[in-house]
Design an enzyme around this catalytic site. Structure first.
Site, short mmCIF file in Angstrom:
data_model
loop_
_atom_site.label_atom_id
_atom_site.label_comp_id
_atom_site.label_asym_id
_atom_site.label_seq_id
_atom_site.Cartn_x
_atom_site.Cartn_y
_atom_site.Cartn_z
N SER A 165 -12.92 -9.65 35.96
CA SER A 165 -13.23 -10.34 34.71
C SER A 165 -14.72 -10.68 34.66
O SER A 165 -15.56 -9.79 34.79
CB SER A 165 -12.34 -11.58 34.56
OG SER A 165 -12.40 -12.10 33.26
N HIS A 225 -4.30 -9.45 31.25
CA HIS A 225 -5.61 -9.59 31.89
C HIS A 225 -5.47 -10.40 33.18
O HIS A 225 -4.97 -11.52 33.19
CB HIS A 225 -6.56 -10.31 30.93
CG HIS A 225 -7.91 -10.61 31.52
ND1 HIS A 225 -8.82 -9.63 31.81
CD2 HIS A 225 -8.50 -11.78 31.88
CE1 HIS A 225 -9.92 -10.18 32.31
NE2 HIS A 225 -9.75 -11.49 32.37
N GLU A 246 -4.99 -6.05 28.13
CA GLU A 246 -6.05 -7.03 28.38
C GLU A 246 -6.09 -8.14 27.33
O GLU A 246 -6.49 -9.27 27.62
CB GLU A 246 -7.41 -6.34 28.44
CG GLU A 246 -7.61 -5.41 29.62
CD GLU A 246 -7.96 -6.15 30.90
OE1 GLU A 246 -8.05 -7.39 30.86
OE2 GLU A 246 -8.13 -5.48 31.93
#
Length: 569
Positions: free
Chosen positions: A250, A490, A380
């Site tokens: 991330s 995600h 995501e």
């Protein structure tokens, strides 16, 4: 010095015997850095040295300044416990109503973790095989955590437990011991390093004043200094400073990619490879784009009337400054905040660390020519789309996109975007779930747009521009697809890599051989502009990996690429 070392080992063993504390081993590993002795712990064949300062405390007049290296170490240092985490921006976890219990369990699985934060936080941790020592020259993986550049820590440790489809699963946190123990089992031992870096306004203050003072992107400079520390000292732990792989997820993966762009793509010998999960260079504009956030902070801290706003912010009491940041209306990274992907405090082009919009730098070839792995999760955008669960009609979605992501886009461009990402729920995210998971009328549509805009498009753009020039591999994780509403959300690949799964093996092979292939049966082909092959991780009893092509949603992602280049955040 030798006598002192023996004495420390004796004291350490005696303390363990007297206290009968299983957390303190009978023999403590000791590493000498300069003239300082650092005492760690040993558990299950792994040495840990935690909370080692790699910079002077960024407090007082050093607040909002580039990190400064510490002087030579001396004395005795107990590195058996983590140091402070860097100051976190306060977050709230208000779960939208109507989510299935399995999904709620996942979202709240780590909510009980305690993070003790503060300004004096620039420390790092080293985890190494207990048999390693000077002369071992092992490859090194350097982990950079995520958290929207506003929260996160290298101190998260252990695991959480959550219920998924009636069963309980472990979700390992950032335990470097998992990586090191697996590397030993593979007979490819590596050393694991994780560092803290300044977050939120403390690390990513942005304005014309910040640009003029050349103190932008402080969190990235913190990471760079930690990498310099690795070059100087990792040999003492058994590491090879010429075999460093930087790795993150991330915001941590975005950080890795931006380290590849720093200094015009010159790695300065700090690393030789990169491994990125759900993060690539994003379409960010000039550091002055953060002016409204800076002005708001200055005004509410009482510094707007001063002749030097930066000096005033440096002198502000820590508690007041943090409370002001926490109470700002500009807060992201929260499930109920519509701005969950429009990050107030994030890296921006400052003319020093980043000479320009990262994507323009990529187009000009100002990027490190090193092998890298980059991958994403299939869904995501689902977690971030929860923040806009009030959107029910297309007009709501259009206004949302205009307000938060594409304020300068034309009506025609928005029309085309909404045509390429239609309301048909069977085409939305979580993908391949038909009419299921339509949490709200626009949820799957928005999740598709956000996931592509924030993660898929930057990844594909990165690969399209670089795969002709250097060795690249890419993966797509479709695991946990059956999780209601979120699908392959995600961060779900962290359950794999910190859980000792196949991504763990790929990381270790890559750090060791600059190629993720190793003992696993299915060959992972390189990604090229012609083949566009992905290692796709799927749920399956027999086959849980397959090779697919990176040719999905081409028209939609091409449009988002053009919009991101035209209208950087």
């Amino acid at each position: 010095m030798a006598f002192l070392r023996e004495l420390l080992v004796f004291i350490c063993a005696a303390t363990a015997t007297v206290l009968a504390a299983p957390a303190i081993p009978a023999t403590c590993p000791i590493v000498t850095l300069d003239r300082g002795m650092f005492i760690g712990t040993t558990t299950d064949g792994v040495n840990r040295f935690l909370g080692i300062p790699f910079a002077q405390p960024p407090v007082g007049d050093l607040r909002f300044r580039l990190p400064q290296a510490p002087g030579p170490y001396s004395g005795t240092h107990n590195t058996t416990a983590f140091g402070l985490s860097c100051t976190q921006q306060a977050t709230t976890l208000a779960i939208p109503n109507g989510l299935p219990q399995e999904t709620v369990d996942l979202l709240t699985s780590g909510s009980g973790a305690t993070i003790i934060d503060g300004e004096d936080c620039l420390v790092l941790n080293v985890v190494a095989p207990s048999q390693a020592g000077r002369g071992s020259r092992l490859p090194v993986v350097v982990w950079i955590y995520g958290g929207s550049f506003e929260f996160g820590s290298s101190t998260l440790y252990g695991f959480f437990i959550f219920r998924f489809l009636g069963k309980y699963k472990e979700m390992h946190s950032y335990d470097g011991g998992v990586i090191v123990r697996r590397s030993i089992a593979l007979e490819e031992p590596v050393i694991y390093v994780s560092m803290n870096y300044r977050l939120s306004a403390f690390g990513f203050l942005a304005s014309q004043e910040v640009k003029d003072a050349k103190v932008g992107n402080l969190g990235l400079w913190d990471q760079r200094l930690a990498l310099r520390w690795v070059q100087k000292y990792i040999h003492a732990f058994g590491g090879d400073p010429s075999k460093v792989t930087i790795w993150g997820e991330s915001a941590g993966a975005v950080s890795v990619s931006l380290q590849m762009l720093a200094s015009g793509g010159n790695t300065e010998g700090l690393f030789r490879a990169a491994f990125m999960q759900s993060g690539s260079p994003t379409p960010i504009g000039d550091i002055t784009h953060g002016q409204k956030y800076y002005d708001d902070l200055v005004e509410r801290t009482g510094c707007s009337g001063s002749s030097g706003t930066l000096a005033c912010l440096r002198a502000a009491p820590y508690e007041k400054l943090k409370a002001t940041i926490d109470s700002s209306k500009f807060r992201s990274g929260q499930l109920t905040n519509p701005e969950s992907l429009t990050i107030a405090w994030q890296p921006r082009a400052d003319g020093v660390f980043l000479a320009d919009n990262p994507q323009k730098l990529i187009q000009r070839g100002k990027v490190a020519r090193i092998p890298f792995v980059t991958g994403v999760c299939d869904d995501e955008g689902t977690i971030f789309a929860l923040s806009a669960s009030n959107l029910t009609i297309e007009a709501d979605l259009r206004n949302y996109l205009t307000e938060f992501f594409l304020p300068n886009a034309t009506d025609a461009e928005l029309d085309e975007l909404l045509t390429l990402y239609p309301q048909d729920v069977t085409q939305g995210s979580p993908y391949d779930t038909g009419i299921q998971n339509a949490f709200t009328p626009q949820f799957k549509r928005l999740a598709s747009i956000l996931g592509d805009f924030g993660f898929q498009v930057p990844r594909r753009f990165f690969l399209n521009n670089l795969s002709k020039k250097q060795n690249t591999w890419s993966f797509l994780s479709k695991r946990l697809k059956s999780l209601p509403v979120l699908g392959s959300f995600h961060g779900s690949d962290n359950l794999n890599i910190y859980g000792g799964g196949d991504l763990t093996d790929y990381l270790i092979h890559f750090a060791t051989n600059l190629d993720p292939n190793g003992g696993l049966s299915l060959q992972w082909p390189q990604y090229t502009a012609w083949s566009r092959q992905l290692m796709t991780l799927v749920d399956g009893q027999v086959t849980n990996r397959t090779i697919t092509l990176d040719r999905y949603r081409i028209e939609g992602m091409d449009l988002l690429t053009n919009l991101s280049l035209a209208y950087p955040l």
